[in-house]
Design an enzyme around this catalytic site. Structure first.
Site, mmCIF file in Angstrom:
data_model
loop_
_atom_site.group_PDB
_atom_site.id
_atom_site.type_symbol
_atom_site.label_atom_id
_atom_site.label_comp_id
_atom_site.label_asym_id
_atom_site.label_seq_id
_atom_site.Cartn_x
_atom_site.Cartn_y
_atom_site.Cartn_z
ATOM 1 N N SER A 173 -1.882 5.835 -13.121
ATOM 2 C CA SER A 173 -1.154 6.373 -13.606
ATOM 3 C C SER A 173 -0.705 5.262 -15.177
ATOM 4 O O SER A 173 -0.947 6.344 -16.351
ATOM 5 C CB SER A 173 0.376 7.109 -13.523
ATOM 6 O OG SER A 173 1.187 6.576 -13.275
ATOM 7 N N ASP A 196 8.025 0.915 -13.190
ATOM 8 C CA ASP A 196 7.316 0.211 -12.716
ATOM 9 C C ASP A 196 7.066 -0.474 -14.581
ATOM 10 O O ASP A 196 6.386 -1.462 -14.658
ATOM 11 C CB ASP A 196 6.950 0.086 -11.426
ATOM 12 C CG ASP A 196 7.516 -0.130 -10.537
ATOM 13 O OD1 ASP A 196 9.067 -0.609 -10.503
ATOM 14 O OD2 ASP A 196 7.127 0.355 -9.237
ATOM 15 N N ALA A 233 3.215 7.571 -18.116
ATOM 16 C CA ALA A 233 2.953 7.177 -16.862
ATOM 17 C C ALA A 233 3.132 8.257 -15.514
ATOM 18 O O ALA A 233 2.401 8.709 -14.675
ATOM 19 C CB ALA A 233 3.530 5.638 -16.087
ATOM 20 N N ALA A 279 1.114 -1.171 -0.087
ATOM 21 C CA ALA A 279 0.194 0.177 0.173
ATOM 22 C C ALA A 279 0.676 1.218 -0.098
ATOM 23 O O ALA A 279 1.719 1.332 1.116
ATOM 24 C CB ALA A 279 -1.033 0.198 1.079
ATOM 25 N N GLY A 314 15.504 7.546 -17.084
ATOM 26 C CA GLY A 314 14.309 9.058 -16.743
ATOM 27 C C GLY A 314 14.190 9.822 -18.180
ATOM 28 O O GLY A 314 13.615 9.260 -19.434
ATOM 29 N N GLY A 357 15.792 8.643 -21.594
ATOM 30 C CA GLY A 357 15.652 7.242 -22.071
ATOM 31 C C GLY A 357 16.156 6.292 -21.229
ATOM 32 O O GLY A 357 16.135 5.734 -20.526
ATOM 33 N N LYS A 417 6.223 -2.733 -5.985
ATOM 34 C CA LYS A 417 7.266 -2.655 -7.458
ATOM 35 C C LYS A 417 6.664 -4.420 -7.817
ATOM 36 O O LYS A 417 6.415 -3.744 -9.090
ATOM 37 C CB LYS A 417 9.286 -3.029 -7.370
ATOM 38 C CG LYS A 417 9.301 -1.393 -6.853
ATOM 39 C CD LYS A 417 10.639 -1.832 -7.301
ATOM 40 C CE LYS A 417 10.967 -2.104 -8.958
ATOM 41 N NZ LYS A 417 10.882 -0.472 -8.989
#
Length: 324
Positions: A314, A275, A305, A31, A245, A248, A59
């Protein structure tokens, strides 16, 4: 050097019709307790935040939901507690069609929880309390043997104990499945496990960790992502993906090294974006894409996302992805 894999890469890509699951995820179910802050506190300081929001996360669960939402046939092997969070997390996974036959409820243990502070720039800081996830062991893997053997790709992270990850990776490889390990959070990995990875998925910090502290530490280790990826392949995995990030990814393997840019995206919340990337990568590998093709698709999913708040909330469907 790279160890002998129990199957040849090209032969390992079972089509959708030959396996019961595209992706089986062995991993954590948490959670996510999220508070937005204008700035993160320094030690000894108290800051005020937003209302607490509770989201399904972990994850393992994130990857399972992301792959299922993209149309994959997905199962999960993991544990939740016998608390209120456990029922909430089960319901969230079931709503996206994830097979829960091997999601075990652990009596007397709390469900895993992630405490997340979300800054105004969309970046986050996370503390994870594993709870029931820490009870996942080789016996759970043995009980889920049919599901693991029936998967084209089996995905792992390190929010569950290493003995469970090792047992499941060996079971998957022995059954001809493809093993994908996301080294998060970073931890020492047995050489035999690295040799099964195809690919190993790491960010720059995790890559530097595996390479002994390289990546700007001043010890002479590789600093550029392309050099890191190539060095990691030489250390054992069949292939490697280094995520960067918004910049790429870099992929490395038998076909050499390649940089793949990410689509432009205004980041609202980066929680769980990695993820989503890994899930999409696994799904496309299960369906026969090359590593470069799968990574290119996965960058689109990861970029989508970050445009919404939350992790699982998302994640896009295939129809919601922007054009390539």
């Amino acid at each position: 050097m790279i160890g002998q894999h129990p199957h040849d890469r090209e032969d390992s890509r079972d089509g959708q019709g030959s396996r019961d699951w595209d992706v089986v995820v062995v991993g954590s179910v948490n959670a996510d307790l999220v508070v937005g802050v204008e700035r993160r506190p320094v030690p000894g300081e108290t800051v005020l935040g937003s209302d607490l929001a509770t989201h399904p996360g972990g994850k393992g669960a994130n990857q399972a939901v992301a792959a299922a939402r993209l149309g994959g046939r997905v199962g999960i092997v993991g544990r939740v507690g016998d608390d209120g969070h456990g029922g909430f997390l089960r319901a969230a996974l079931a709503a996206d069609g994830v097979d829960l036959a091997h999601l075990t409820t652990t009596e007397g243990a709390p469900s895993g929880v992630a405490l997340i502070t979300l800054g105004p720039d969309g970046d986050n800081s996370i503390i994870v309390s594993p709870g029931a996830n820490a009870r996942l062991g080789p016996d759970d893997i043995a009980a889920a043997g049919d599901m693991i053997a029936g998967a084209s790709v089996v995905s792992f992270q390190l929010e569950v104990p290493m003995p469970a990850v090792e047992a499941a990776a060996r079971a998957a490889a022995g059954a001809g499945g493809r093993v994908v390990l996301n080294l998060s959070p970073p931890a020492p990995v047995p050489e035999g496990l690295l040799a099964l990875c195809d690919p190993l998925v790491v960010n720059e910090h995790e890559a530097a960790y595996l390479l002994g502290g390289g990546g700007g530490g001043g010890d002479g280790g590789p600093e550029e992502p392309e050099e890191m990826a190539a060095a990691l392949v030489r250390s054992g995995p069949r292939s490697v993906v280094v995520t960067l990030g918004a910049e790429g990814v870099v992929v490395a393997g038998g076909e050499g090294t390649a940089s793949i840019p990410s689509p432009k995206a205004e980041a609202v919340d980066t929680t769980g974006a990695g993820d989503a990337f890994t899930a999409a990568l696994c799904l496309r590998l299960a369906r026969g894409d090359s590593l470069r093709e799968a990574a290119r698709y996965a960058t689109r999913v990861g970029a989508a996302a970050v445009r919404k708040r939350g992790a699982q909330s998302s994640y896009p469907t295939a129809d919601e992805l922007p054009p390539a």
